[in-house]
Write a protein that holds these residues in place. Structure first.
Motif, PDB file in Angstrom:
ATOM      1  N   ASN A   1      16.661  41.740  32.902  1.00  0.00           N
ATOM      2  CA  ASN A   1      16.386  42.644  31.777  1.00  0.00           C
ATOM      3  C   ASN A   1      17.159  43.671  32.582  1.00  0.00           C
ATOM      4  O   ASN A   1      16.656  44.309  33.098  1.00  0.00           O
ATOM      5  CB  ASN A   1      15.013  43.188  31.421  1.00  0.00           C
ATOM      6  N   ALA A   2      18.221  43.847  31.198  1.00  0.00           N
ATOM      7  CA  ALA A   2      18.797  45.924  31.971  1.00  0.00           C
ATOM      8  C   ALA A   2      18.698  46.467  30.736  1.00  0.00           C
ATOM      9  O   ALA A   2      19.751  45.876  29.691  1.00  0.00           O
ATOM     10  CB  ALA A   2      19.962  45.195  32.480  1.00  0.00           C
ATOM     11  N   TYR A   3      18.513  47.409  30.939  1.00  0.00           N
ATOM     12  CA  TYR A   3      18.370  48.740  29.720  1.00  0.00           C
ATOM     13  C   TYR A   3      19.360  49.801  30.058  1.00  0.00           C
ATOM     14  O   TYR A   3      18.535  50.176  31.615  1.00  0.00           O
ATOM     15  CB  TYR A   3      16.693  48.860  29.665  1.00  0.00           C
ATOM     16  N   VAL A   4      19.643  50.759  29.322  1.00  0.00           N
ATOM     17  CA  VAL A   4      20.302  52.159  29.662  1.00  0.00           C
ATOM     18  C   VAL A   4      19.394  52.767  28.096  1.00  0.00           C
ATOM     19  O   VAL A   4      19.357  51.958  26.913  1.00  0.00           O
ATOM     20  CB  VAL A   4      21.570  51.941  29.165  1.00  0.00           C
ATOM     21  N   ASN A   5      19.349  53.930  28.787  1.00  0.00           N
ATOM     22  CA  ASN A   5      18.245  54.947  28.177  1.00  0.00           C
ATOM     23  C   ASN A   5      18.690  56.016  27.594  1.00  0.00           C
ATOM     24  O   ASN A   5      19.279  56.548  28.706  1.00  0.00           O
ATOM     25  CB  ASN A   5      16.777  55.101  28.204  1.00  0.00           C
ATOM     26  N   LEU A   6      19.579  56.488  26.900  1.00  0.00           N
ATOM     27  CA  LEU A   6      19.948  57.986  26.457  1.00  0.00           C
ATOM     28  C   LEU A   6      19.294  58.575  25.705  1.00  0.00           C
ATOM     29  O   LEU A   6      18.476  58.194  24.187  1.00  0.00           O
ATOM     30  CB  LEU A   6      21.490  57.139  25.674  1.00  0.00           C
ATOM     31  N   ASP A   7      18.824  59.566  26.312  1.00  0.00           N
ATOM     32  CA  ASP A   7      17.748  61.058  25.244  1.00  0.00           C
ATOM     33  C   ASP A   7      18.233  62.079  25.446  1.00  0.00           C
ATOM     34  O   ASP A   7      18.741  63.172  26.584  1.00  0.00           O
ATOM     35  CB  ASP A   7      16.382  61.170  26.647  1.00  0.00           C
ATOM     36  N   THR A   8      19.209  61.880  23.683  1.00  0.00           N
ATOM     37  CA  THR A   8      20.274  62.462  23.795  1.00  0.00           C
ATOM     38  C   THR A   8      19.543  64.301  23.811  1.00  0.00           C
ATOM     39  O   THR A   8      19.961  65.396  24.133  1.00  0.00           O
ATOM     40  CB  THR A   8      20.251  62.117  22.162  1.00  0.00           C
TER      41      THR A   8
ATOM     42  N   LEU B   1       1.470  71.570  19.509  1.00  0.00           N
ATOM     43  CA  LEU B   1      -0.328  72.078  19.742  1.00  0.00           C
ATOM     44  C   LEU B   1      -0.697  73.335  19.441  1.00  0.00           C
ATOM     45  O   LEU B   1      -1.160  73.517  18.318  1.00  0.00           O
ATOM     46  CB  LEU B   1      -0.883  71.207  20.694  1.00  0.00           C
ATOM     47  N   PHE B   2       0.247  74.221  20.870  1.00  0.00           N
ATOM     48  CA  PHE B   2      -0.471  75.891  20.260  1.00  0.00           C
ATOM     49  C   PHE B   2       0.841  76.344  20.875  1.00  0.00           C
ATOM     50  O   PHE B   2       1.046  77.632  20.934  1.00  0.00           O
ATOM     51  CB  PHE B   2      -1.074  76.285  21.339  1.00  0.00           C
ATOM     52  N   THR B   3       2.406  76.051  19.994  1.00  0.00           N
ATOM     53  CA  THR B   3       3.657  76.678  20.671  1.00  0.00           C
ATOM     54  C   THR B   3       4.327  76.381  18.972  1.00  0.00           C
ATOM     55  O   THR B   3       4.417  75.327  18.442  1.00  0.00           O
ATOM     56  CB  THR B   3       4.239  76.075  21.836  1.00  0.00           C
ATOM     57  N   PRO B   4       4.742  77.761  18.062  1.00  0.00           N
ATOM     58  CA  PRO B   4       5.460  77.400  17.457  1.00  0.00           C
ATOM     59  C   PRO B   4       7.157  76.952  17.731  1.00  0.00           C
ATOM     60  O   PRO B   4       7.628  76.571  18.504  1.00  0.00           O
ATOM     61  CB  PRO B   4       5.842  78.782  16.811  1.00  0.00           C
ATOM     62  N   GLY B   5       7.280  76.493  16.494  1.00  0.00           N
ATOM     63  CA  GLY B   5       9.248  75.603  16.761  1.00  0.00           C
ATOM     64  C   GLY B   5       8.680  73.974  16.556  1.00  0.00           C
ATOM     65  O   GLY B   5       7.969  73.108  16.590  1.00  0.00           O
ATOM     66  N   THR B   6       9.889  73.726  15.911  1.00  0.00           N
ATOM     67  CA  THR B   6      10.052  72.072  16.136  1.00  0.00           C
ATOM     68  C   THR B   6      10.190  71.477  17.317  1.00  0.00           C
ATOM     69  O   THR B   6      10.687  71.941  17.592  1.00  0.00           O
ATOM     70  CB  THR B   6      10.910  71.926  14.695  1.00  0.00           C
ATOM     71  N   ILE B   7       9.463  70.133  17.218  1.00  0.00           N
ATOM     72  CA  ILE B   7       9.842  69.523  18.249  1.00  0.00           C
ATOM     73  C   ILE B   7      10.278  68.082  17.763  1.00  0.00           C
ATOM     74  O   ILE B   7      10.195  67.908  16.782  1.00  0.00           O
ATOM     75  CB  ILE B   7       7.885  68.847  18.981  1.00  0.00           C
ATOM     76  N   ASN B   8      11.549  68.072  18.363  1.00  0.00           N
ATOM     77  CA  ASN B   8      12.516  66.982  18.240  1.00  0.00           C
ATOM     78  C   ASN B   8      12.985  65.746  19.278  1.00  0.00           C
ATOM     79  O   ASN B   8      12.484  66.387  20.467  1.00  0.00           O
ATOM     80  CB  ASN B   8      14.288  67.416  18.145  1.00  0.00           C
ATOM     81  N   TYR B   9      13.452  64.714  19.205  1.00  0.00           N
ATOM     82  CA  TYR B   9      13.157  63.695  19.796  1.00  0.00           C
ATOM     83  C   TYR B   9      14.504  63.006  19.310  1.00  0.00           C
ATOM     84  O   TYR B   9      13.980  62.161  18.525  1.00  0.00           O
ATOM     85  CB  TYR B   9      11.888  63.076  20.183  1.00  0.00           C
ATOM     86  N   SER B  10      14.801  62.500  20.585  1.00  0.00           N
ATOM     87  CA  SER B  10      15.988  61.127  19.897  1.00  0.00           C
ATOM     88  C   SER B  10      16.345  59.985  21.112  1.00  0.00           C
ATOM     89  O   SER B  10      15.993  61.035  22.406  1.00  0.00           O
ATOM     90  CB  SER B  10      17.113  61.963  19.669  1.00  0.00           C
ATOM     91  N   HIS B  11      16.492  59.206  21.497  1.00  0.00           N
ATOM     92  CA  HIS B  11      16.559  57.656  21.861  1.00  0.00           C
ATOM     93  C   HIS B  11      16.715  56.694  21.348  1.00  0.00           C
ATOM     94  O   HIS B  11      16.989  56.056  20.456  1.00  0.00           O
ATOM     95  CB  HIS B  11      14.936  57.487  22.235  1.00  0.00           C
ATOM     96  N   LEU B  12      18.083  56.252  22.394  1.00  0.00           N
ATOM     97  CA  LEU B  12      19.070  55.337  22.263  1.00  0.00           C
ATOM     98  C   LEU B  12      18.257  54.856  23.216  1.00  0.00           C
ATOM     99  O   LEU B  12      19.202  54.882  24.607  1.00  0.00           O
ATOM    100  CB  LEU B  12      20.394  55.621  22.014  1.00  0.00           C
ATOM    101  N   ASN B  13      18.341  53.356  23.495  1.00  0.00           N
ATOM    102  CA  ASN B  13      17.825  52.195  24.090  1.00  0.00           C
ATOM    103  C   ASN B  13      19.559  51.027  23.678  1.00  0.00           C
ATOM    104  O   ASN B  13      18.518  50.198  22.603  1.00  0.00           O
ATOM    105  CB  ASN B  13      16.495  50.940  24.713  1.00  0.00           C
ATOM    106  N   ALA B  14      19.611  50.459  24.806  1.00  0.00           N
ATOM    107  CA  ALA B  14      20.474  49.250  24.614  1.00  0.00           C
ATOM    108  C   ALA B  14      20.296  48.460  25.760  1.00  0.00           C
ATOM    109  O   ALA B  14      20.624  48.816  27.313  1.00  0.00           O
ATOM    110  CB  ALA B  14      22.095  49.802  24.576  1.00  0.00           C
ATOM    111  N   GLY B  15      20.172  47.401  26.085  1.00  0.00           N
ATOM    112  CA  GLY B  15      19.404  46.416  26.417  1.00  0.00           C
ATOM    113  C   GLY B  15      20.267  44.534  26.009  1.00  0.00           C
ATOM    114  O   GLY B  15      20.479  44.344  25.603  1.00  0.00           O
ATOM    115  N   VAL B  16      20.519  44.167  27.839  1.00  0.00           N
ATOM    116  CA  VAL B  16      21.784  42.615  27.722  1.00  0.00           C
ATOM    117  C   VAL B  16      19.828  42.336  28.485  1.00  0.00           C
ATOM    118  O   VAL B  16      19.684  42.111  30.093  1.00  0.00           O
ATOM    119  CB  VAL B  16      22.954  42.800  28.619  1.00  0.00           C
ATOM    120  N   LEU B  17      20.295  41.368  28.023  1.00  0.00           N
ATOM    121  CA  LEU B  17      18.197  40.428  28.247  1.00  0.00           C
ATOM    122  C   LEU B  17      19.009  38.667  28.819  1.00  0.00           C
ATOM    123  O   LEU B  17      18.744  37.680  27.841  1.00  0.00           O
ATOM    124  CB  LEU B  17      17.286  40.321  27.747  1.00  0.00           C
ATOM    125  N   PRO B  18      19.986  37.692  29.976  1.00  0.00           N
ATOM    126  CA  PRO B  18      20.432  37.041  29.962  1.00  0.00           C
ATOM    127  C   PRO B  18      19.484  35.975  30.449  1.00  0.00           C
ATOM    128  O   PRO B  18      18.282  36.388  31.441  1.00  0.00           O
ATOM    129  CB  PRO B  18      21.432  37.052  30.886  1.00  0.00           C
TER     130      PRO B  18
END
Length: 589
Positions: free
Chosen positions: A321-328, A288-305
């Motif tokens: 429900n079991a999830y793993v979140n990877l904020d790379t 908003l008031f800061t120069p430079g690119t903002i990058n984001y990346s998330h990988l969510n893997a869940g198993v729902l038995p």
């Protein structure tokens, strides 16, 4: 001696024997009779008893239930014989032949594979729709859907243009085979919105300066997806979708989702294992008031038995429900585990059904999802997922009568990183970017507890009139934020649909949204208001249609008929009374 003589002689022997016995008895009685001669009186005799008298009890016998009557006056029943004589009767009456009762049949509705809609209204509103379905074979179909909705026109008190446009094109292909069904979807969309809610602090700007501001935002998106469902296989189904989003400010976002599901029957129960894989990657040109690119990346893997159990009136689901979140981008890994348990029980058939459960999960927030709710967000967001640790709920639903249905529910929810929209801070220094005039929104996160109560009542007064009402009350408790910004505590809706005649139909809906809180901050002048209260509002909508024939229908729609230019978002007044009229035509190619 012949045979007849022998037979006669044989039959005569028993008869002679009986006569001999009778004569012998008669001779024994002769002396006794002679002693009773009247000429000689009876003399005295001595009787010698050679054996004392010994009384005995006669043999017992059972009295017959129907005793034999020896009444001298009883009469013998005379045999009675009945004779029925058939006498023919002359008649001239002839009964009519039976005929089945006639049942009034409903008129068969002609279904068409295609339709086109065109409408116009005030605020230079335009509406166009086209849908076509093509049957390629007995099992394969293809469809196309096009929609355009736009409006141009000024809003009272707003100096910037409040134009908007939404155009989309969707394609689909389906194939239904014996053991499997396939579906492919694809589409593109172009949306244009203006950040016209310029903060009142910028009232010093002249009309020419306001018109020179570039406050337009364009969203360009496209997607490709599909699904496969199998019959009689442990591999139940799988769905996948890839969506790409870009805007006028070099924003780029890619979101890929794949959800396979496996099913294993256990005795009479269903055991399913779902997999949820969600990959999100994107970038914003600058902050908003800061120069430079903002990058984001998330990988969510869940198993729902989950295990589903159905027994008579009881339905039960046990899962996790079991999830793993990877904020790379930030090199962080988080694990989320939440229950997925629910149950329902038919207490009184369809009249009363009790239900309860504790559910949870992980939702990946995206720029696309946020702009669908609030199109006036700025392309400077911090994106991360929201985890629902638990959502405990319980309630009752059912039917009071065949025409009245109800649903009552209460719940308590705990969420980590729940997203709230807040108005962006602004600077009085003029900027070239159109979203930096206190006219855009950011997203902030906080851990939140929510107590909610929901109620709904729906009734069919007749086959032609339906009325319903529902309301939701929410009480929020945030850990850090002072308020649950732009989250109303009360929302209610009253709706009705009706058919006046076979050709004339319509509907009315009224919805209420309670007060909300927002922020208003001028970072250049160091002015900060902790919160700004947005008044609640009521919006009345109605539509009316007339079927000229089975192909052509004309309609009219009215929105915000109360005419209140309320603020749906801070500084964003809505259009007043909106009237749209048009026609829909159904056809076959």
């Amino acid at each position: 001696m012949n045979t007849d003589s022998l037979n006669k002689r044989a039959n005569t022997i028993p008869y002679l024997f009986q006569i001999s016995i009778a004569l012998f008895g008669l001779l024994l009685t002769v002396p006794a009779i002679a002693q009773t001669d009247d000429d000689d009186p009876l003399g005295t005799e001595v009787v010698n008893i050679v054996k004392p008298y010994t009384p005995t009890i006669s043999d017992a016998f059972k009295i017959k239930e129907t005793p034999q009557l020896n009444d001298s006056v009883s009469t013998q029943k005379q045999p009675v014989s009945y004779n029925i004589f058939s006498v023919p009767v002359a008649s001239t009456f002839t009964p009519a032949k039976g005929k089945a009762a006639t049942v009034e049949k409903a008129k068969k509705v002609k279904l068409y594979d295609n339709y086109a809609t065109l409408g116009f209204g005030n605020y230079t509103t335009g509406l166009a729709e086209l849908y076509s379905n093509f049957q390629l074979s007995r099992t394969d179909n293809a469809g196309i859907f096009f929609k355009h909705n736009s409006a141009q026109g000024d809003i009272d008190g707003i100096r910037a243009d409040a134009n908007f446009m939404d155009t989309q094109l969707d394609l689909n292909y389906t194939s239904r085979q014996r053991d499997a069904a396939y579906r492919i979807d694809a589409g593109i969309e172009h949306q244009m919105y203006n950040w016209y809610g310029i903060n009142d602090t910028f009232n010093f700007l002249t009309d020419d300066e306001v018109e020179s501001l570039d406050v337009a935002q364009n969203y360009f998106s496209g997607y490709l997806g599909g699904s496969i469902s199998m019959e009689d296989s442990f591999f139940n189904k799988v769905s996948a979708k890839v969506r790409y989003l870009a805007d006028s400010y070099e924003t780029s976002e890619l979101n890929a989702i794949i959800k396979p599901e496996f099913a294993f029957p256990i005795a009479e129960n269903d055991f399913k294992v779902g997999v949820d894989i969600n990959y999100l990657s994107g970038s914003f040109y600058e902050g908003l008031f800061t120069p430079g690119t903002i990058n984001y990346s998330h990988l969510n893997a869940g198993v729902l038995p989950s295990l589903s159990v159905v027994r008579d009136d009881l339905s039960l689901k046990l899962g996790v429900n079991a999830y793993v979140n990877l904020d790379t981008e930030n090199s962080e890994t988080n694990i989320y585990i939440s229950p997925n348990v629910s149950a329902s029980y038919r207490v009184v058939d369809e009249l009363l059904i009790a239900y309860a459960g504790v559910e949870g999960g992980l939702k990946q927030n995206t720029f696309y999802d946020f702009k669908e709710v609030n199109p006036f967000i700025s392309p400077t967001l911090n994106l991360k997922p929201t985890s629902t640790l638990y959502d405990a709920f319980g309630g009752v639903k059912g039917k009071l009568t065949n025409a009245v249905a109800y649903n009552l529910r209460a719940g308590y929810k705990r969420e980590l990183d729940k997203a709230f929209f807040v108005s962006n801070p602004f600077s009085t220094q003029l900027d070239t970017e159109g979203y930096k005039f206190g006219n855009s929104f950011d997203v902030v996160y906080d851990d939140t507890n929510t107590l909610s109560v929901f109620g709904e009542l729906k009734t069919e007064l007749s086959q032609n009139i339906t009325i319903g009402v529902n309301a939701t009350f929410n009480s929020y408790s945030t850990d850090v934020l002072l308020e649950a910004y732009n989250a109303p505590s009360l929302q209610a809706t009253l709706f009705s649909t009706f058919n006046i005649t076979e050709q004339l139909y319509g509907g009315v809906s009224v919805f209420y949204v309670g007060e909300r809180e927002d922020l208003n901050s001028d970072i250049a002048s160091n002015i900060l208001e902790p919160s700004v209260t947005l008044d609640g509002y009521v919006d009345l909508n109605a539509h009316l249609g007339y079927r000229i024939n089975d192909r052509l229908t004309v309609f009219a729609k009215g929105s915000n008929l109360i005419g209140d230019n309320y603020e749906k978002w801070y500084n964003y007044d809505v259009q007043g009374i909106q009237i749209l009229g048009g026609a829909t035509y159904k056809f076959d190619w």
